[in-house]
Scaffold this motif. Structure first.
Motif, PDB file in Angstrom:
ATOM      1  N   ALA A 297       0.819  -1.211   0.000  1.00  7.87           N
ATOM      2  CA  ALA A 297       0.000   0.000   0.000  1.00  7.87           C
ATOM      3  C   ALA A 297       0.853   1.261   0.000  1.00  7.87           C
ATOM      4  O   ALA A 297       0.591   2.205  -0.765  1.00  7.87           O
ATOM      5  N   LEU A 298       1.881   1.299   0.839  1.00  8.99           N
ATOM      6  CA  LEU A 298       2.686   2.513   0.937  1.00  8.99           C
ATOM      7  C   LEU A 298       3.579   2.706  -0.278  1.00  8.99           C
ATOM      8  O   LEU A 298       3.817   3.842  -0.711  1.00  8.99           O
ATOM      9  N   PHE A 299       4.076   1.616  -0.852  1.00  6.59           N
ATOM     10  CA  PHE A 299       4.849   1.769  -2.087  1.00  6.59           C
ATOM     11  C   PHE A 299       3.938   2.164  -3.250  1.00  6.59           C
ATOM     12  O   PHE A 299       4.353   2.915  -4.145  1.00  6.59           O
ATOM     13  N   LEU A 300       2.706   1.676  -3.243  1.00  5.63           N
ATOM     14  CA  LEU A 300       1.758   2.094  -4.276  1.00  5.63           C
ATOM     15  C   LEU A 300       1.428   3.572  -4.123  1.00  5.63           C
ATOM     16  O   LEU A 300       1.345   4.312  -5.114  1.00  5.63           O
ATOM     17  N   LEU A 301       1.256   4.018  -2.875  1.00  6.85           N
ATOM     18  CA  LEU A 301       0.959   5.430  -2.628  1.00  6.85           C
ATOM     19  C   LEU A 301       2.126   6.307  -3.061  1.00  6.85           C
ATOM     20  O   LEU A 301       1.958   7.276  -3.819  1.00  6.85           O
ATOM     21  N   GLY A 302       3.330   5.968  -2.595  1.00  9.95           N
ATOM     22  CA  GLY A 302       4.495   6.764  -2.976  1.00  9.95           C
ATOM     23  C   GLY A 302       4.818   6.647  -4.455  1.00  9.95           C
ATOM     24  O   GLY A 302       5.187   7.630  -5.106  1.00  9.95           O
ATOM     25  N   GLY A 303       4.658   5.435  -5.009  1.00 10.42           N
ATOM     26  CA  GLY A 303       4.975   5.240  -6.420  1.00 10.42           C
ATOM     27  C   GLY A 303       4.020   5.965  -7.343  1.00 10.42           C
ATOM     28  O   GLY A 303       4.444   6.574  -8.346  1.00 10.42           O
ATOM     29  N   SER A 304       2.714   5.931  -7.028  1.00  4.05           N
ATOM     30  CA  SER A 304       1.749   6.627  -7.885  1.00  4.05           C
ATOM     31  C   SER A 304       1.925   8.135  -7.774  1.00  4.05           C
ATOM     32  O   SER A 304       1.749   8.864  -8.762  1.00  4.05           O
ATOM     33  N   THR A 305       2.270   8.612  -6.580  1.00  6.38           N
ATOM     34  CA  THR A 305       2.533  10.046  -6.421  1.00  6.38           C
ATOM     35  C   THR A 305       3.781  10.451  -7.188  1.00  6.38           C
ATOM     36  O   THR A 305       3.804  11.484  -7.873  1.00  6.38           O
ATOM     37  N   MET A 306       4.828   9.622  -7.100  1.00  3.48           N
ATOM     38  CA  MET A 306       6.056   9.927  -7.824  1.00  3.48           C
ATOM     39  C   MET A 306       5.853   9.825  -9.334  1.00  3.48           C
ATOM     40  O   MET A 306       6.464  10.572 -10.113  1.00  3.48           O
ATOM     41  N   ALA A 307       4.965   8.897  -9.766  1.00  2.00           N
ATOM     42  CA  ALA A 307       4.716   8.758 -11.199  1.00  2.00           C
ATOM     43  C   ALA A 307       4.128  10.034 -11.783  1.00  2.00           C
ATOM     44  O   ALA A 307       4.371  10.353 -12.964  1.00  2.00           O
ATOM     45  N   ILE A 308       3.362  10.753 -10.964  1.00  7.30           N
ATOM     46  CA  ILE A 308       2.806  12.019 -11.447  1.00  7.30           C
ATOM     47  C   ILE A 308       3.931  12.993 -11.765  1.00  7.30           C
ATOM     48  O   ILE A 308       3.795  13.853 -12.647  1.00  7.30           O
ATOM     49  N   ALA A 309       5.069  12.850 -11.069  1.00  8.73           N
ATOM     50  CA  ALA A 309       6.191  13.750 -11.295  1.00  8.73           C
ATOM     51  C   ALA A 309       6.790  13.612 -12.686  1.00  8.73           C
ATOM     52  O   ALA A 309       7.453  14.536 -13.169  1.00  8.73           O
ATOM     53  N   VAL A 310       6.584  12.481 -13.345  1.00 11.51           N
ATOM     54  CA  VAL A 310       7.114  12.300 -14.697  1.00 11.51           C
ATOM     55  C   VAL A 310       5.983  12.294 -15.726  1.00 11.51           C
ATOM     56  O   VAL A 310       6.149  11.796 -16.832  1.00 11.51           O
ATOM     57  N   LEU A 311       4.839  12.861 -15.346  1.00 12.22           N
ATOM     58  CA  LEU A 311       3.686  12.893 -16.227  1.00 12.22           C
ATOM     59  C   LEU A 311       3.995  13.713 -17.484  1.00 12.22           C
ATOM     60  O   LEU A 311       4.454  14.853 -17.375  1.00 12.22           O
TER      61      LEU A 311
END
Length: 453
Positions: free
Chosen positions: A109-123
Motif C-alpha cells: 500500500a505505501l509503495f503504491l501510494l508513494g509510487g503513484s505520487t512519484m509517477a505524477i512527477a514524470v507525467l
C-alpha cells in the motif's frame, strides 16, 4: 516430491522493522502516537501535493485547450477520483491482510501510494501526448486513493485501546495532527520552488520535485508503522479479533447503522477541511491577483495553527466529552459559513481572516471527528468497520468539496459556498442527535434486560 510454495508472509518485514529499533523495551503509547503521526503526515502530504498542483500546474499542463476556470474544474474532477479508489483499496487490501499479513499489506500500500505520487512527477504534458496526459493523471490519482484505502493499519484504534478512559479525547486527536502537518510541508515546498524559479521553469520541471519527495517519506513511514504492527500488544489485539479484519461486505451488512452514522457525523469538519485547504488557493489563482507564494505561506501558517487547535480539542474533549466538542464546533462552523466565504473577495486581510479563522475551527472539529462512533461496533467488526466509516466520510464530505465550491463561486457566488458548508453542519448535528437517541434507547434496553434477569 517438491515442497509446496508458501504464500508471502509479513514475518520477515516485521522482523527487520523491529531490529531497526530494537532496544529491549515494550513500545509505549507515546511511541505508537509518533508512528501514527508519521504515517498520517506522509499520507496527507501525498494528497496535498496533488491538490496544490491541481491549481497551479495541471490546468495549463494537462488542460491547456480550455480556459483556466474549466481547466481547474477538470483538475478537481480528477482530484475526486481518489475518493472512489479508497473503498476499492479497503476491499482489495483486506484480502491481502487476511491471506498474507499486515506487513505485506502495508508494504504494498505505501509503495503504491508513494509510487503513484512519484509517477505524477514524470507525467507527460498535453503538448507531448495529447489527451493521454489526462488519462494517465486520472489513473495515478485513482491509484493514490486505492493505496490510501489499503494503508489503513488499525494504529489509531490501537492507540485508543491503549489510552486511559479519561484521556480518550487526547489520544483520539493525535492521528488527526498528520493532516495539517502534511499540508504545511506541501505548502512550504511549493512556495519554495515558486519563489526560487521563474514561472516557465516552475511549470517545466520545478513542480515535479515535491512529488519525488513522497517516495522517501513513505519508506520512512513504512518502517515506523511496521515496527508498531509487529508489537506483542498489536498481535494480542489482532488475535483477540479487536484489530482483525472482517469481510467488508459482512461488516457492511451487519453494522450498516453505525457506518451510516459514522459517515455523517464528521461531515462539517470534512467539508471545511477542503474548503480552507484546497478551494481558497483555486479562488485566489483564478479571481484575484494575489501572489501564490504569499497565499501558500499563509496556508502553511494556518495549518500549523490548526495543529494547535487540534491539540486544544483533545484537552476540551476530556473535560466536556468528544460529542460535545464535535457538536459545538459544528455550530460554530455553521456561523462561520454565513459570512466567511465572502471574505475571499475582500482583499488580503479578508483572505487571511478566512484562512486563519477556518483553520482554528477545523482544528477544533477535525481533532475529534475520527472514530466518534467506532466504539459502537461489535468487537469483531471494529477494525474493518472503522476503515469503511473513514472512507465513506471522506467520500461524502470532502471528495467533491473543491469541485463543488469552485463551481458555485464562479457561477452563483461565494455565498453559495457558505450554504454548501452549512449542509455539512446540518448532517453532523443530525447524526450526533440520532446517535445520542439510539444510545439512550440501547441503554434503557440493557437496564430492562438486567432487571428481567
Amino acid at each position: 516430491m517438491t515442497a509446496p510454495a508458501t504464500a508471502p508472509s509479513s514475518d520477515s518485514l516485521e522482523r527487520d522493522a523491529r531490529l531497526l529499533h530494537k532496544d529491549g523495551k515494550d513500545i509505549r503509547p507515546g511511541e505508537i502516537a509518533i508512528g501514527v503521526i508519521i504515517g498520517r503526515t506522509t499520507e496527507f502530504f501525498d494528497f496535498f501535493v496533488y491538490a496544490i498542483a491541481s491549481v497551479l500546474v495541471f490546468p495549463s499542463y494537462v488542460f491547456p485547450y480550455v480556459d483556466p476556470l474549466t481547466g481547474t474544474l477538470y483538475s478537481f474532477a480528477l482530484f475526486s477520483l481518489a475518493f472512489f479508489g479508497r473503498p476499492l483499496g479497503t476491499f482489495l487490501f483486506t484480502y491481502i491482510d487476511q491471506h498474507h499479513g499486515r506487513g505485506v499489506k502495508l508494504t504494498i500500500a505505501l509503495f503504491l501510494l508513494g509510487g503513484s505520487t512519484m509517477a505524477i512527477a514524470v507525467l507527460p504534458s498535453y503538448a507531448q501526448v495529447g489527451a493521454t496526459s489526462a488519462w494517465l493523471l486520472g489513473l495515478f490519482r485513482l491509484l493514490q486513493g486505492v493505496a490510501l484505502g489499503g494503508a489503513w493499519d488499525g494504529l489509531p484504534s490501537l492507540l485508543a485501546l491503549n489510552s486511559p478512559n479519561d484521556r480518550r479525547g487526547w489520544y483520539s486527536m493525535i492521528p488527526q495532527i498528520g493532516a495539517p502537518l502534511g499540508l504545511a510541508l506541501a505548502c512550504g515546498l511549493f512556495a519554495y520552488f515558486l519563489a526560487l524559479l521563474e514561472p516557465g521553469d516552475f511549470l517545466s520541471w520545478g513542480w515535479r520535485y515535491p512529488f519525488f519527495v513522497a517516495l522517501a517519506l513513505n519508506i520512512v513511514a513504512l518502517f515506523a508503522r511496521l515496527r508498531l504492527v509487529a508489537t506483542p500488544e498489536f498481535k494480542r489485539l489482532f488475535e483477540s479479533r479487536e484489530l482483525q479484519p472482517s469481510p467488508p461486505f459482512e461488516t457492511l451488512f451487519a453494522e450498516w447503522r453505525t457506518i451510516v452514522l459514522g459517515a455523517f457525523a464528521p461531515l462539517a469538519s470534512f467539508a471545511l477541511f477542503h474548503l480552507v485547504a484546497v478551494f481558497p488557493l483555486s479562488y485566489n489563482q483564478l479571481f484575484t491577483d494575489t501572489d501564490p507564494v504569499r497565499f501558500l505561506i499563509i496556508e502553511g501558517v494556518g495549518a500549523l495553527i490548526c495543529v494547535m487547535a487540534i491539540v486544544a480539542s483533545g484537552l476540551l474533549a476530556d473535560r466536556v466529552g468528544r460529542r460535545a466538542v464535535l457538536g459545538v464546533s459544528a455550530v460554530l462552523i455553521g456561523a462561520y459559513s454565513g459570512f466567511a466565504p465572502q471574505l475571499l473577495s475582500a482583499g488580503q486581510i479578508g483572505e487571511a481572516i478566512y484562512l486563519l479563522g477556518g483553520f482554528i475551527l477545523l482544528g477544533l472539529s477535525f481533532g475529534q471527528s475520527s472514530g466518534t462512533v467506532n466504539s459502537s461496533f461489535a468487537q469483531n467488526y471494529r477494525y474493518t468497520g472503522a476503515a469503511i466509516v473513514s472512507n465513506s466520510a471522506w467520500f461524502i464530505g470532502a471528495g467533491f468539496a473543491p469541485l463543488v465550491a469552485l463551481w458555485l463561486a464562479a457561477h452563483v457566488g461565494l455565498w453559495a459556498v457558505g450554504l454548501y458548508l452549512l449542509s455539512g453542519v446540518i448532517c453532523t448535528l443530525g447524526a450526533l442527535l440520532i446517535n445520542r437517541e439510539w444510545g439512550k434507547r440501547e441503554a434503557e434496553q440493557a437496564r430492562e434486560a438486567e432487571a428481567a434477569v
